[in-house]
Design a protein around this motif. Structure first.
Motif, mmCIF file in Angstrom:
data_model
loop_
_atom_site.group_PDB
_atom_site.id
_atom_site.type_symbol
_atom_site.label_atom_id
_atom_site.label_comp_id
_atom_site.label_asym_id
_atom_site.label_seq_id
_atom_site.Cartn_x
_atom_site.Cartn_y
_atom_site.Cartn_z
ATOM 1 N N LEU A 184 0.831 -1.208 0.000
ATOM 2 C CA LEU A 184 0.000 0.000 0.000
ATOM 3 C C LEU A 184 0.864 1.255 0.000
ATOM 4 O O LEU A 184 0.552 2.245 -0.681
ATOM 5 C CB LEU A 184 -0.919 0.004 1.220
ATOM 6 C CG LEU A 184 -2.034 -1.038 1.265
ATOM 7 C CD1 LEU A 184 -2.792 -0.940 2.584
ATOM 8 C CD2 LEU A 184 -2.984 -0.856 0.098
ATOM 9 N N ALA A 185 1.954 1.240 0.765
ATOM 10 C CA ALA A 185 2.851 2.390 0.811
ATOM 11 C C ALA A 185 3.485 2.629 -0.550
ATOM 12 O O ALA A 185 3.634 3.778 -0.993
ATOM 13 C CB ALA A 185 3.925 2.175 1.874
ATOM 14 N N ALA A 186 3.859 1.540 -1.244
ATOM 15 C CA ALA A 186 4.452 1.680 -2.577
ATOM 16 C C ALA A 186 3.464 2.316 -3.550
ATOM 17 O O ALA A 186 3.807 3.236 -4.304
ATOM 18 C CB ALA A 186 4.911 0.317 -3.090
ATOM 19 N N GLN A 226 18.570 3.697 -1.198
ATOM 20 C CA GLN A 226 19.232 3.241 0.025
ATOM 21 C C GLN A 226 18.394 2.180 0.730
ATOM 22 O O GLN A 226 18.918 1.160 1.206
ATOM 23 C CB GLN A 226 19.478 4.427 0.951
ATOM 24 C CG GLN A 226 20.218 4.075 2.237
ATOM 25 C CD GLN A 226 20.424 5.287 3.131
ATOM 26 O OE1 GLN A 226 19.940 6.380 2.847
ATOM 27 N NE2 GLN A 226 21.152 5.108 4.224
ATOM 28 N N GLY A 227 17.084 2.414 0.800
ATOM 29 C CA GLY A 227 16.204 1.439 1.430
ATOM 30 C C GLY A 227 16.168 0.122 0.677
ATOM 31 O O GLY A 227 16.139 -0.959 1.281
ATOM 32 N N PHE A 228 16.188 0.202 -0.652
ATOM 33 C CA PHE A 228 16.204 -1.018 -1.472
ATOM 34 C C PHE A 228 17.460 -1.839 -1.197
ATOM 35 O O PHE A 228 17.398 -3.062 -1.052
ATOM 36 C CB PHE A 228 16.128 -0.641 -2.950
ATOM 37 C CG PHE A 228 16.366 -1.794 -3.892
ATOM 38 C CD1 PHE A 228 15.332 -2.647 -4.224
ATOM 39 C CD2 PHE A 228 17.624 -2.020 -4.440
ATOM 40 C CE1 PHE A 228 15.535 -3.720 -5.080
ATOM 41 C CE2 PHE A 228 17.843 -3.086 -5.297
ATOM 42 C CZ PHE A 228 16.801 -3.941 -5.618
ATOM 43 N N ASN A 229 18.577 -1.170 -1.121
ATOM 44 C CA ASN A 229 19.845 -1.883 -0.919
ATOM 45 C C ASN A 229 19.915 -2.583 0.432
ATOM 46 O O ASN A 229 20.581 -3.609 0.572
ATOM 47 C CB ASN A 229 21.019 -0.909 -1.067
ATOM 48 C CG ASN A 229 21.190 -0.424 -2.497
ATOM 49 O OD1 ASN A 229 20.848 -1.117 -3.449
ATOM 50 N ND2 ASN A 229 21.710 0.784 -2.653
ATOM 51 N N SER A 237 10.534 -5.527 -3.556
ATOM 52 C CA SER A 237 9.574 -5.163 -4.600
ATOM 53 C C SER A 237 8.825 -3.883 -4.274
ATOM 54 O O SER A 237 8.467 -3.120 -5.176
ATOM 55 C CB SER A 237 8.581 -6.307 -4.828
ATOM 56 O OG SER A 237 7.820 -6.549 -3.667
ATOM 57 N N SER A 238 8.575 -3.626 -2.998
ATOM 58 C CA SER A 238 7.862 -2.398 -2.621
ATOM 59 C C SER A 238 8.685 -1.160 -2.970
ATOM 60 O O SER A 238 8.145 -0.151 -3.442
ATOM 61 C CB SER A 238 7.547 -2.413 -1.119
ATOM 62 O OG SER A 238 6.627 -3.429 -0.805
ATOM 63 N N TYR A 239 9.996 -1.230 -2.759
ATOM 64 C CA TYR A 239 10.862 -0.094 -3.100
ATOM 65 C C TYR A 239 10.919 0.101 -4.610
ATOM 66 O O TYR A 239 10.912 1.242 -5.100
ATOM 67 C CB TYR A 239 12.268 -0.328 -2.532
ATOM 68 C CG TYR A 239 12.338 -0.244 -1.028
ATOM 69 C CD1 TYR A 239 12.571 0.970 -0.397
ATOM 70 C CD2 TYR A 239 12.141 -1.368 -0.240
ATOM 71 C CE1 TYR A 239 12.626 1.051 0.995
ATOM 72 C CE2 TYR A 239 12.188 -1.295 1.149
ATOM 73 C CZ TYR A 239 12.431 -0.086 1.760
ATOM 74 O OH TYR A 239 12.475 0.005 3.129
ATOM 75 N N LEU A 240 10.977 -0.995 -5.351
ATOM 76 C CA LEU A 240 11.016 -0.893 -6.811
ATOM 77 C C LEU A 240 9.716 -0.298 -7.348
ATOM 78 O O LEU A 240 9.731 0.526 -8.266
ATOM 79 C CB LEU A 240 11.256 -2.273 -7.413
ATOM 80 C CG LEU A 240 12.624 -2.896 -7.144
ATOM 81 C CD1 LEU A 240 12.661 -4.328 -7.642
ATOM 82 C CD2 LEU A 240 13.729 -2.078 -7.803
#
Length: 378
Positions: A184-186, A226-229, A237-240
């Motif tokens: 939902l945040a993504a 940074q969060g994805f890494n 997947s949410s960061y992408l």
């Protein structure tokens, strides 16, 4: 009904706006139906309170939103503090999706037009404190409701460059790693970057600063990377998805300037098992491929491999968009794509027999262009 009420209230004569706002607020706060001739509405009906019959009355808050949130900023809304308090309560505690979403929109639309200063800061901080307490409690039954309010308040403040918008955005970024609210945040980043049709737009006289999307992207794209890494594999997947939503809403020139740094993540997104991430990324890449920037030529082999793999996706939309991107790759200079011609033609033989007509049509057009690569006069 909502668009009609919103348009009508947004274009009222100045001498009628305050009176109309007063009637609307009296109806929803006091249950005053005296101005409605020949009605059978119970006296002192409480439209913003939780009712025994659930959502039948609370969903009417969408009409309140259409009225008070579409008026010019110089119109004084009566009992604004009480109204905001009631809307906050409904948006945080209602169990009916349409009701709590409409209440959150109405709350955000009013906050956006409030004059800056300590009073507004205090209101936002108090609301965020309540939201945080619910979001931080993983057993709470109202996390989605409070997240919805957080998202719309963040948009209300972002549009006007309010300093507190950064804190709300950072909270949304932290929720990308939440197992329940991460998806939902993504998707919320799409809402932040896109135009809203019923509230927080120019037609509703919202405070809306120029180039807010570019500023938001510049401030938050590095945080997403940074969060994805650092995120666990199951939450990447949410960061992408958040990143692709942000890129999709940017002007083309901004996309081109940011592409070299973000291309590795976009390629990663094409390999993500989440079909919504794939589709969002393909939608972002397609317009860039029509006039390919130099950065893409360096990753052509990796990009081509991922696009070909997506032509067999279970999702029809993903297959269609991947074929469109493959079609667009023929815009590259011939010497760059000719080495891949035979490979692509073999791979596109399969989609020609796809069970869906729309997929077959895209496959025919893409394969035709790849077949003609290198032909004289092309």
């Amino acid at each position: 009904m909502v668009p009609v009420v919103s348009t009508a209230c947004g274009r009222l004569l100045s001498e009628l706006t305050s009176h109309t706002a007063s009637l609307a607020v009296s109806l929803f706060l006091e249950g005053d139906v005296s101005f409605l001739p020949g009605n059978n509405v119970p006296q002192h009906v409480q439209l913003l309170k939780k009712q025994s019959d659930g959502w039948l009355q609370s969903q009417l808050v969408c009409l309140l939103m259409a009225c008070v949130c579409s008026m010019p900023r110089n119109v004084s809304i009566p009992q604004i503090d009480r109204l905001l308090s009631e809307l906050e309560e409904l948006s945080c505690m209602s169990t009916h999706s349409f009701s709590y979403t409409s209440a959150a929109k109405c709350f955000a639309g009013l906050v956006n037009k409030q004059p800056g200063g300590e009073e507004l800061d205090s209101l936002v901080q108090r609301t965020v404190k309540r939201i945080d307490s619910e979001l931080d409690c993983v057993s709470s039954l109202f996390r989605v409701q409070n997240f919805t309010l957080l998202l719309w308040v963040a948009k209300a403040l972002l549009l006007r460059y309010h300093p507190l918008s950064t804190a709300l955005t950072d909270k949304l970024l932290s929720l990308l790693a939440d197992s329940e609210l991460g998806p939902l945040a993504a998707d919320g980043f799409s809402l932040l970057m896109s135009d809203s049709t019923d509230v927080l737009n120019r037609a509703c006289h919202a405070q809306l600063r120029l180039m807010y999307r570019q500023r938001f992207f510049t401030e938050n794209a590095p945080k997403i990377v940074q969060g994805f890494n650092s995120a666990p594999k199951e939450m990447k997947s949410s960061y992408l998805k958040a990143l692709s939503h942000m890129l999709n809403s940017l002007p083309r020139q901004v996309q081109l300037s940011e592409l070299p740094a973000l291309l590795p993540l976009l390629l990663e997104a094409l390999s993500c098992p989440d079909q919504r991430v794939q589709l969002s990324t393909l939608s972002c890449l397609h317009p860039l491929l029509l006039e390919p920037p130099p950065a893409l030529t360096l990753q052509l082999n990796a990009l081509l491999s991922r696009l070909l793999a997506l032509t067999t996706s279970p999702s029809m939309n993903v297959r269609i968009h991947s074929l469109r991107c493959l079609h667009a790759l023929t815009r590259f200079e011939d010497h760059l794509v000719l080495p891949f011609r035979s490979r692509v033609l073999r791979a596109l033989a399969g989609p020609l027999d796809d069970k869906k007509r729309l997929v077959r049509r895209e496959a025919v057009m893409a394969r035709g262009e790849w077949f003609l690569l290198g032909s004289p006069g092309r």
